[in-house]
Write a protein that holds these residues in place. Structure first.
Motif, PDB file in Angstrom:
ATOM      1  N   GLN A 569     -15.952  -3.828 -12.768  1.00 40.62           N
ATOM      2  CA  GLN A 569     -14.774  -4.291 -12.034  1.00 40.62           C
ATOM      3  C   GLN A 569     -13.838  -5.049 -12.976  1.00 40.62           C
ATOM      4  OE1 GLN A 569     -15.615  -6.706  -8.635  1.00 40.62           O
ATOM      5  NE2 GLN A 569     -13.497  -6.892  -8.023  1.00 40.62           N
ATOM      6  N   LEU A 570     -12.554  -4.667 -12.973  1.00 39.53           N
ATOM      7  CA  LEU A 570     -11.540  -5.340 -13.781  1.00 39.53           C
ATOM      8  C   LEU A 570     -10.698  -6.285 -12.932  1.00 39.53           C
ATOM      9  CD1 LEU A 570     -10.364  -2.287 -15.926  1.00 39.53           C
ATOM     10  CD2 LEU A 570     -12.044  -4.031 -16.539  1.00 39.53           C
ATOM     11  N   VAL A 571     -10.288  -5.841 -11.753  1.00 43.73           N
ATOM     12  CA  VAL A 571      -9.510  -6.671 -10.825  1.00 43.73           C
ATOM     13  C   VAL A 571     -10.075  -6.454  -9.425  1.00 43.73           C
ATOM     14  CG1 VAL A 571      -7.382  -6.721 -12.175  1.00 43.73           C
ATOM     15  CG2 VAL A 571      -7.788  -4.827 -10.618  1.00 43.73           C
ATOM     16  N   THR A 572      -9.769  -7.384  -8.541  1.00 44.79           N
ATOM     17  CA  THR A 572     -10.251  -7.254  -7.159  1.00 44.79           C
ATOM     18  C   THR A 572      -9.376  -6.331  -6.326  1.00 44.79           C
ATOM     19  OG1 THR A 572      -9.009  -9.246  -6.566  1.00 44.79           O
ATOM     20  CG2 THR A 572     -11.317  -9.522  -7.222  1.00 44.79           C
ATOM     21  N   ARG A 573      -8.097  -6.234  -6.701  1.00 44.16           N
ATOM     22  CA  ARG A 573      -7.179  -5.416  -5.914  1.00 44.16           C
ATOM     23  C   ARG A 573      -6.142  -4.783  -6.844  1.00 44.16           C
ATOM     24  NH1 ARG A 573      -4.047  -8.537  -1.362  1.00 44.16           N
ATOM     25  NH2 ARG A 573      -3.210  -9.530  -3.236  1.00 44.16           N
ATOM     26  N   GLY A 574      -5.908  -3.492  -6.669  1.00 40.64           N
ATOM     27  CA  GLY A 574      -4.943  -2.795  -7.499  1.00 40.64           C
ATOM     28  C   GLY A 574      -3.524  -2.996  -7.003  1.00 40.64           C
ATOM     29  N   ALA A 575      -2.586  -2.647  -7.867  1.00 38.63           N
ATOM     30  CA  ALA A 575      -1.168  -2.764  -7.526  1.00 38.63           C
ATOM     31  C   ALA A 575      -0.395  -1.740  -8.335  1.00 38.63           C
ATOM     32  CB  ALA A 575      -0.649  -4.175  -7.807  1.00 38.63           C
ATOM     33  N   GLY A 576       0.647  -1.205  -7.746  1.00 37.97           N
ATOM     34  CA  GLY A 576       1.485  -0.249  -8.448  1.00 37.97           C
ATOM     35  C   GLY A 576       0.747   1.060  -8.673  1.00 37.97           C
ATOM     36  N   ARG A 577       1.208   1.792  -9.663  1.00 42.60           N
ATOM     37  CA  ARG A 577       0.618   3.087  -9.985  1.00 42.60           C
ATOM     38  C   ARG A 577      -0.710   2.893 -10.710  1.00 42.60           C
ATOM     39  NH1 ARG A 577       3.260   7.294 -14.333  1.00 42.60           N
ATOM     40  NH2 ARG A 577       1.466   8.699 -14.522  1.00 42.60           N
ATOM     41  N   ALA A 578      -1.766   3.479 -10.183  1.00 38.08           N
ATOM     42  CA  ALA A 578      -3.102   3.300 -10.747  1.00 38.08           C
ATOM     43  C   ALA A 578      -3.360   4.338 -11.841  1.00 38.08           C
ATOM     44  CB  ALA A 578      -4.159   3.432  -9.651  1.00 38.08           C
TER      45      ALA A 578
END
Length: 784
Positions: A569-578
């Protein structure tokens, strides 16, 4: 054949004398053959349950002899089948040692036994069919006898044709049997492949289940982290409130201290007054106050009497003057008493004013302090508001990628194309020599063939490599040159001394700029998953890996190198274009085509690796001096092999050189008791598994013609098996003796003698130079 038999028009009595010499020669040859083979043939036929023929004709005996050879061949096939059954039993015994695949191995072995039993039954059926064929051949033999009889009468050509036809029929039957056997082997191989595919599907299902469990565990861990953060926030709020209450109490305490000081001053004044009164009392003495009052009254009476007498004596003017003086005296005494009381009142007012002044000064200081804090907070708030406004103005669009560099790799057309991959499977011997030549021609750095073979064995053994040695000997250059020789990529990441956790390795989330700070390591790991490199071997070099502790910042990958784990896991929640290569836009997987290579200097500026890191890695120490090579030689074309083909080649080498693994394991068994007694060293199950992959690859890579080089070590006389045994024992087992002073120099000497003795007993070539050098260094360190 019987339909083609011809009837001669010449009487038999007229033909026989002309052919008699040839017939006699044929009878003599047949008699000699029968005299030599009769006993053996009849005994063999009796063993097979076949009744020998009644006649002794040469063709019939040849047919029986051919049949016997076929029966012997099928008997050997049955023996081989029994040997395979025994091998399957051995494989089952070995499979019991492996906990994860025990049930599958036993089922596969049971299936093999059933197939082998069916093969034996099939062979027995074929033997019975051949027995029936033998009876048929017996009848045909009678016909051949009749034909030979006719040949003696003049039909020799027809007899030869019949014999050739019989031999052709036997050859046809033999070829048919071979084709059937080959078809059966293919069927067995297909069934084995199907079973293997079923096992792989089961393993994939188990891996998916494990990944789901790890994902759920990660989610629970995330919730736990959120709760811990909330608790931390509550603790901080409690601490802030407590600090404010403490500050208020401090202010009240300061006021109380001022009041206390004022009261102390008042008490001092009162004590002064008391002391003055005491002094007055001391002047008076210890007389009783009533006596003093009586004495005062007496003196007043005497004074009145004397005044009367004086009044009688004084004139009227004097009398009036005296009375005026007495009145002035009384008025002065009243003014004195009033002034004294006023003085006391003024002194009390001064004391109260002093207390009020102190309180006002304290309040003024507190007000100035709070004003200073207020100005500081106001300036900080204004500064933060300016930063917030600037960030708000410069904030990227919500559609901006959270991982911009990874998304840029997705958009790179060069990385989106599938890289060229060779369709051929590499030959390890040719590959080792090709790598040595290409690396020498490309970088002008010569590496010994033994080191190249050991490096290939390490690639098969583990995905983590540790290259140790002094600075400047080419530890970083070796993986870079290896990647170029394989036609792939090598990323170099410089480790910093301050790394403590995985955020230093992968990067962190910048909440203000709303993007992830992608580290060089994360970019290299993502580059390995792009279409251009996902099928090729990919190397990530952690330069000076022991500047920090890998057990801390590399711990997540250490646990996943031996068994597949959940995505990281890098972040808990994605944002923008993955990015396309991330799982759910928040996790990254560890690609199967990546090998990690850490370089390590052994000096005072670095840290020692823990056993957890050493046990999971392939350790290699490069020599201080370069070998001499005659020339570049013919530079071969760079073959871009896929990582999967490379692993298949490693597995094929394991199947072909299983005997070498047994030999090396036997050598380790010879020295195991002394290693345990004098050094408390044990070859753990993990090392046993690594040994099974390391030794066959080194043996296969070392095979072939020697290379024209002048080595700087004494291992030139070692073959592949000896090289593998020496390197594995020294770097994976004896390495644990470094820094351990509980092992005496005498114990080291006994271990060295045991290794040399076992080396000679096991017939290994050369001498164990690496083991002896390591033990000698440790002994000198303890004695010096």
């Amino acid at each position: 054949m019987g339909g083609r038999r011809k009837t001669s028009n010449i009487p038999p009595g007229q033909r026989r004398p002309a052919l008699q010499p040839a017939a006699d020669k044929l009878d003599l040859a047949a008699a000699a053959k029968r005299a030599a083979d009769d006993t053996e043939v009849r005994a063999a036929l009796a063993e097979q349950g076949i009744e020998p023929p009644a006649n002794d004709d040469k063709a019939v005996l040849s047919a029986y002899d051919e049949l016997l050879r076929q029966a012997s061949a099928y008997e050997r096939a049955a023996a081989a089948a029994r040997e395979r059954t025994g091998a399957a039993a051995d494989a089952e015994a070995v499979a019991r040692e492996r906990e994860q695949l025990a049930a599958d191995a036993r089922a596969a072995a049971e299936a093999d036994r059933r197939r082998l039993a069916a093969a034996e039954d099939e062979l027995k059926g074929r033997l019975s069919r051949f027995t029936a064929d033998e009876a048929h051949l017996k009848v045909r033999g009678d016909e051949v006898t009749a034909l030979e009889r006719e040949a003696r009468d003049g039909f020799a050509a027809q007899a030869r044709a019949a014999r050739l036809e019989l031999e052709a029929e036997l050859d046809l039957r033999r070829q048919t049997a071979q084709l059937e056997a080959e078809q059966q082997r293919r069927q067995l191989a297909e069934e084995h492949a199907k079973q293997t595919a079923l096992l792989e599907r089961d393993r994939a299902a188990l891996r998916r289940s494990e990944e789901e469990l790890r994902f759920e565990k990660g989610a629970l861990r995330g919730q736990q982290i959120l709760l811990e953060r909330k608790l931390d926030d509550l603790d901080k709020e409690i601490q802030a409130r407590a600090a404010a209450d403490i500050a208020a109490l401090d202010r009240d305490l300061q006021v109380l201290r001022i009041q206390h000081d004022a009261q102390v001053d008042t008490i001092a004044e009162l004590r002064k007054l008391v002391s003055e009164r005491d002094e007055q009392l001391l002047r008076v003495g210890g007389t009783d106050p009533r006596y003093l009052i009586d004495e005062r009254d007496r003196l007043a009476a005497d004074n009145a009497e004397l005044r009367g007498k004086l009044a009688e004596r004084l004139s009227d003017d004097d009398h009036h003057r005296l009375r005026w003086l007495e009145q002035q005296y009384r008025e002065a005494a009243g003014d004195r008493d009033r002034l004294a009381y006023r003085v006391q009142e003024l002194e009390a007012d001064v004391l109260a004013g002093r207390i009020n002044n102190l309180q006002m000064k304290q309040l003024s200081d507190a007000e100035a302090h709070y004003a200073l804090l207020t100005r500081g907070y106001e300036s900080r708030i204004a500064e933060l508001q300016g930063v917030l406004e600037q960030l708000t103005q410069d904030r990227p669009d919500p559609g901006t990628p959270l991982f911009p560099r990874c998304v840029a790799m997705d958009d790179d057309p060069l990385l989106s194309e599938r890289g060229a991959i060779s369709a051929d499977r590499p030959d390890l011997s040719r590959l080792a020599r090709s790598l040595q030549t290409v690396m020498f021609a490309d970088s002008q750095r010569a590496y010994r063939l033994n080191d190249v073979c050991v490096l290939l064995g390490g690639l098969a053994m583990s995905r983590l490599h540790l290259l140790e040695g002094m600075s400047g000997i080419g530890k970083t250059s070796l993986p870079v040159a290896l990647a170029k020789a394989l036609g792939t990529e090598c990323a170099v990441v410089e480790v910093q001394a301050g790394w403590r956790d995985r955020t230093d390795l992968f990067g962190h989330h910048n909440t203000f700029e709303r993007r992830f700070e992608e580290s060089e390591f994360l970019q290299a790991l993502y580059l390995a998953q792009t279409p251009r490199y996902r099928e090729r071997p990919f190397f990530i070099v952690l330069d000076e890996m022991n500047l920090a502790r890998p057990e801390q910042y590399f711990s997540v990958l250490l646990s996943q190198l031996e068994r597949a784990g959940a995505p990281i896991q890098l972040v808990t929640r994605g944002a923008g274009r993955a990015p396309k290569g991330l799982v759910n836009g928040t996790h990254i997987s560890l690609p199967d085509n990546v090998w990690f290579i850490g370089t390590a200097n052994q000096d005072e500026s670095t840290l020692e690796f823990a056993d957890k890191t050493y046990n999971r890695s392939h350790v290699m120490e490069l020599p201080a001096q370069r070998p001499w090579l005659a020339s570049h030689g013919t530079i071969p074309d760079i073959e871009r092999y896929s990582a999967e083909e490379l692993r298949r080649t490693f597995r094929e080498a394991k199947r072909q050189h299983i005997s070498d693994v047994r030999e090396v394991r036997g050598f380790l068994g010879e020295v195991a008791d002394d290693l345990r007694e004098h050094g408390r060293l044990v070859v753990a199950p993990r090392l046993q598994r690594q040994l099974e992959m390391f030794v066959p690859v080194v043996v296969a890579a070392h095979a072939g013609n020697p290379v024209e080089e002048r080595p700087d070590a004494e291992d030139a006389a070692q073959d592949g098996r000896s090289l593998a045994a020496d390197h594995f024992l020294a770097r994976k087992v004896l390495r644990s003796l470094r820094g351990r002073y509980d092992v005496t120099p005498g114990g080291l000497g006994k271990i060295r003698d045991t290794i040399r003795t076992a080396w000679e007993l096991c017939g290994l070539s050369g001498v164990p130079v690496r083991c002896v050098a390591l033990l000698d260094d440790e002994q000198r360190r303890r004695e010096g």
